[in-house]
Design a protein around this motif. Structure first.
Motif, PDB file in Angstrom:
ATOM      1  N   GLU A 173       0.838  -1.213   0.000  1.00 48.07           N
ATOM      2  CA  GLU A 173       0.000   0.000   0.000  1.00 48.07           C
ATOM      3  C   GLU A 173       0.869   1.258   0.000  1.00 48.07           C
ATOM      4  O   GLU A 173       0.581   2.235  -0.714  1.00 48.07           O
ATOM      5  CB  GLU A 173      -0.908  -0.012   1.229  1.00 48.07           C
ATOM      6  N   GLU A 174       1.968   1.227   0.772  1.00 49.81           N
ATOM      7  CA  GLU A 174       2.869   2.385   0.814  1.00 49.81           C
ATOM      8  C   GLU A 174       3.539   2.594  -0.547  1.00 49.81           C
ATOM      9  O   GLU A 174       3.646   3.727  -1.033  1.00 49.81           O
ATOM     10  CB  GLU A 174       3.935   2.162   1.891  1.00 49.81           C
ATOM     11  N   LEU A 175       3.988   1.449  -1.171  1.00 48.53           N
ATOM     12  CA  LEU A 175       4.668   1.586  -2.461  1.00 48.53           C
ATOM     13  C   LEU A 175       3.726   2.055  -3.550  1.00 48.53           C
ATOM     14  O   LEU A 175       4.115   2.833  -4.445  1.00 48.53           O
ATOM     15  CB  LEU A 175       5.318   0.253  -2.852  1.00 48.53           C
ATOM     16  N   GLU A 176       2.482   1.580  -3.507  1.00 49.92           N
ATOM     17  CA  GLU A 176       1.521   2.006  -4.525  1.00 49.92           C
ATOM     18  C   GLU A 176       1.265   3.513  -4.429  1.00 49.92           C
ATOM     19  O   GLU A 176       1.058   4.185  -5.446  1.00 49.92           O
ATOM     20  CB  GLU A 176       0.230   1.209  -4.386  1.00 49.92           C
ATOM     21  N   SER A 177       1.276   4.001  -3.191  1.00 48.79           N
ATOM     22  CA  SER A 177       1.131   5.455  -3.034  1.00 48.79           C
ATOM     23  C   SER A 177       2.323   6.170  -3.662  1.00 48.79           C
ATOM     24  O   SER A 177       2.181   7.218  -4.317  1.00 48.79           O
ATOM     25  CB  SER A 177       1.031   5.820  -1.541  1.00 48.79           C
ATOM     26  N   GLY A 178       3.526   5.600  -3.487  1.00 45.04           N
ATOM     27  CA  GLY A 178       4.711   6.189  -4.091  1.00 45.04           C
ATOM     28  C   GLY A 178       4.691   6.086  -5.602  1.00 45.04           C
ATOM     29  O   GLY A 178       5.158   6.992  -6.305  1.00 45.04           O
ATOM     30  N   VAL A 179       4.175   4.938  -6.119  1.00 42.73           N
ATOM     31  CA  VAL A 179       4.071   4.773  -7.571  1.00 42.73           C
ATOM     32  C   VAL A 179       3.137   5.826  -8.147  1.00 42.73           C
ATOM     33  O   VAL A 179       3.410   6.448  -9.179  1.00 42.73           O
ATOM     34  CB  VAL A 179       3.588   3.354  -7.928  1.00 42.73           C
ATOM     35  N   ALA A 181       2.513   8.634  -6.934  1.00 37.09           N
ATOM     36  CA  ALA A 181       3.139   9.964  -6.825  1.00 37.09           C
ATOM     37  C   ALA A 181       4.338  10.090  -7.752  1.00 37.09           C
ATOM     38  O   ALA A 181       4.922  11.171  -7.878  1.00 37.09           O
ATOM     39  CB  ALA A 181       3.568  10.210  -5.378  1.00 37.09           C
ATOM     40  N   GLY A 182       4.735   8.988  -8.391  1.00 36.24           N
ATOM     41  CA  GLY A 182       5.845   9.004  -9.335  1.00 36.24           C
ATOM     42  C   GLY A 182       7.210   8.981  -8.696  1.00 36.24           C
ATOM     43  O   GLY A 182       8.200   9.274  -9.354  1.00 36.24           O
ATOM     44  N   VAL A 183       7.286   8.613  -7.392  1.00 31.77           N
ATOM     45  CA  VAL A 183       8.585   8.609  -6.716  1.00 31.77           C
ATOM     46  C   VAL A 183       9.133   7.193  -6.532  1.00 31.77           C
ATOM     47  O   VAL A 183      10.283   7.009  -6.131  1.00 31.77           O
ATOM     48  CB  VAL A 183       8.466   9.294  -5.342  1.00 31.77           C
TER      49      VAL A 183
END
Length: 426
Positions: A173-179, A181-183
């Motif tokens: 879930e944390e990584l998907e948020s980063g994905v 956001a493009g980071v």
């Protein structure tokens, strides 16, 4: 056999997922008690007692009068004749055909203790049959214990896998948020998702294995275990007992008792036997051998019988029993050595597992710190998902190993109890 000092084992309760029917927990002593009510072998013991009492009743008949009805018809080629001429006297010649119907009654007075020996042999035989059933049940109890710890192990693995799956879900879930956001690269999130699917595969495999174990337990105990229960790891003190009292070990004493009783029966079998008898009958001739008429008759008497010489048959049987007793002693000595070796091995394994658990706790503590740091770095994009998964899987294996060692420790103590023939209580 060296004695182990009594120490208490404090074993962590693992949250397994299974239950007894209508209960939310299951214990090994509870399963063993259920087995006593369910297992059909317990019915064999009752049937053995029935056979025993029937045989005892038959032996008691030896002391009761025996009644026989006998009928006989014969023809003989020659008969007794009196060929001395006597004026005015005619002595009849018996017929060649004879007929006799008798009722014979005999009463045993003394048989040298043969009947008593038969009673004693039957008592010893009953003990042997009961011990045979106990040994078979004991083996099945050991099987139940093995299955029980198998379920504990699979439940522990499922619990750990599910806990780690929850952890992976949070990271995904944390990584998907980063994905979004493009980071963070999408490949990092996909790697964690693939690992999440592998966890589901492992959970499914363990559930399948658990079902197989629960079905085996049901066939032995009648207890239906499902996924909503909790299992309790037995917490037992290490025994200091060094004498084996398993049912199969007691068999040596019972067999020796039977052979000793059989040796005593040989002596009583050679003793004289005294009995009284009576006979009433009707036939031609009666007791008057010169009569050709049917007549009734009666006689009473006593009879003594004694087998003076049996061509050393009894002596050879006594030698055979002595050899069998020697063989039994050899086997008992071998069993003692085997039991001592098993106990020594179990104690060494228990001590090793205690040390391993202490080390496991330190390893888990260190890896938890490492995974926590890796999770933070993964979130910030300073490490790849493969680095995080490496730390993650190391922690997973360490936790599973630690809990398996705890279960194995309890299992070794239970196995030691079974080896020594000790009772396992709640």
């Amino acid at each position: 056999m060296r004695k182990a000092r009594i120490i208490s084992l404090t074993i962590t309760l693992l949250a397994s997922t299974y239950m007894l029917k209508s209960q939310n927990t299951v214990t090994l002593p509870g399963l063993l008690k259920s087995m006593e009510q369910w297992n059909k072998l317990y019915r064999v013991s009752a049937a053995t007692d029935s056979v025993y009492w029937l045989r005892k009743s038959n032996i008691k008949v030896n002391y009761l009068p025996k009644v026989e009805l006998n009928a006989e018809a014969t023809w003989q080629s020659d008969v007794t004749k009196v060929n001395i001429p006597m004026p005015g006297i005619s002595i009849p010649t018996p017929d060649n055909d004879n007929y006799k119907l008798t009722i014979d009654v005999s009463q045993l007075i003394w048989d040298g203790g043969a009947t008593k020996s038969m009673h004693q042999l039957e008592d010893e035989s009953r003990k042997l049959e009961q011990n045979k059933v106990e040994s078979e049940l004991y083996t099945q109890k050991e099987r139940v214990a093995s299955l029980y710890f198998g379920i504990l192990s699979t439940d522990m693995a499922i619990r750990q896998l599910k806990a780690m799956a929850v952890e992976l879900d949070r990271r995904i879930e944390e990584l998907e948020s980063g994905v979004n956001a493009g980071v963070v690269l999408e490949s990092s999130a996909n790697a964690l998702k693939a690992e999440r699917l592998r966890l589901e595969q492992s959970i499914d495999a363990n559930l399948s294995q658990r079902y197989s174990l629960t079905e085996s337990i049901y066939s032995l105990t009648g207890v239906k275990i499902d996924e909503s229960a909790q299992g309790i790891i037995p917490s037992l003190a290490i025994p200091n007992q060094d004498v084996c009292s398993r049912p199969d070990y007691k068999l040596f004493d019972l067999q020796n008792g039977y052979l000793s009783t059989a040796a005593g029966a040989l002596t009583s079998r050679r003793m004289p036997k005294l009995s009284a008898f009576a006979r009433v009958g009707y036939g031609k001739p009666g007791l008057n051998m010169l009569s050709n008429e049917f007549d009734s008759f009666a006689l009473v008497g006593a009879r003594l019988s004694w087998s003076i010489w049996d061509w050393n048959s009894t002596s050879r049987e006594r030698q055979t029993l002595k050899i069998q007793q020697n063989i039994l002693q050899y086997r008992r000595n071998a069993y003692d050595e085997g039991c001592s070796a098993q106990v020594s091995s179990a104690l060494a394994q228990i001590q090793s597992l205690q040390r391993q658990i202490q080390t496991d706790e330190k390893i888990v503590e260190l890896l938890e710190k490492s995974v926590k740091a890796s999770a933070s770095q993964l979130k910030n994009g300073t490490i790849t998902s493969s680095v995080y998964l490496s730390d993650f899987n190391s922690l997973l294996r360490a936790k599973i190993d630690m809990d398996l060692h705890k279960i194995k420790l309890s299992q070794e103590v239970v196995r030691l109890y079974f080896t020594l023939g000790m009772s396992i209580n709640d």
